[in-house]
Design a protein around this motif. Structure first.
Motif, PDB file in Angstrom:
ATOM      1  N   THR A  69       0.507  -1.289   0.119  1.00  0.00           N
ATOM      2  CA  THR A  69       0.343   0.196   0.049  1.00  0.00           C
ATOM      3  C   THR A  69       0.730   1.442   0.145  1.00  0.00           C
ATOM      4  O   THR A  69       0.669   1.916  -0.550  1.00  0.00           O
ATOM      5  N   GLU A  70       2.145   0.995   0.699  1.00  0.00           N
ATOM      6  CA  GLU A  70       2.884   2.580   0.508  1.00  0.00           C
ATOM      7  C   GLU A  70       3.660   2.408   0.765  1.00  0.00           C
ATOM      8  O   GLU A  70       4.273   0.636   1.144  1.00  0.00           O
ATOM      9  N   PHE A  71       5.241   2.816   0.994  1.00  0.00           N
ATOM     10  CA  PHE A  71       6.089   2.631   1.162  1.00  0.00           C
ATOM     11  C   PHE A  71       6.748   3.511   2.534  1.00  0.00           C
ATOM     12  O   PHE A  71       6.474   5.037   2.345  1.00  0.00           O
ATOM     13  N   ARG A  72       7.689   3.549   3.228  1.00  0.00           N
ATOM     14  CA  ARG A  72       8.747   4.701   4.164  1.00  0.00           C
ATOM     15  C   ARG A  72       9.649   4.689   3.864  1.00  0.00           C
ATOM     16  O   ARG A  72      10.258   3.818   2.659  1.00  0.00           O
ATOM     17  N   GLY A  73      10.415   6.153   4.151  1.00  0.00           N
ATOM     18  CA  GLY A  73      12.167   6.496   3.671  1.00  0.00           C
ATOM     19  C   GLY A  73      11.971   7.138   2.814  1.00  0.00           C
ATOM     20  O   GLY A  73      11.416   8.008   2.321  1.00  0.00           O
ATOM     21  N   LYS A  74      13.363   7.627   2.502  1.00  0.00           N
ATOM     22  CA  LYS A  74      13.865   8.445   1.652  1.00  0.00           C
ATOM     23  C   LYS A  74      13.594   8.311   0.476  1.00  0.00           C
ATOM     24  O   LYS A  74      13.472   6.466  -0.166  1.00  0.00           O
ATOM     25  N   ASP A  75      13.702   8.969  -0.518  1.00  0.00           N
ATOM     26  CA  ASP A  75      13.122   8.431  -2.252  1.00  0.00           C
ATOM     27  C   ASP A  75      14.150   7.385  -2.967  1.00  0.00           C
ATOM     28  O   ASP A  75      13.128   6.585  -3.867  1.00  0.00           O
TER      29      ASP A  75
END
Length: 70
Positions: free
Chosen positions: A15-21
């Motif tokens: 559903t989503e990601f966390r962290g830097k690009d």
């Protein structure tokens, strides 16, 4: 929930990601994209073995914790 909390053998949807690009881009290059089914097929001392699009990949616990599934 984080991918790290998914029990062995279960399939979830990203559903989503966390962290830097750059970390998000790396995960997407591996085939981990929003809406994709992901199955936890194994666990090692350093991380998880996943099945995505018919391909097995290994992710360390740090990367796996950045992936949010439902």
């Amino acid at each position: 929930m984080s991918l790290m909390m998914v029990p062995l053998g279960e399939t979830k949807i990203v559903t989503e990601f966390r962290g830097k690009d750059d970390m998000k881009r790396h995960l997407q290059d591996l085939g981990v994209v929003k809406g994709e089914k992901i199955q936890v097929v194994g666990e090692t001392s350093s991380g998880l073995i996943l099945l995505i699009k018919g391909v097995r990949i290994a992710l360390n616990r740090g990367l796996a914790s950045l992936i949010i599934v439902n």
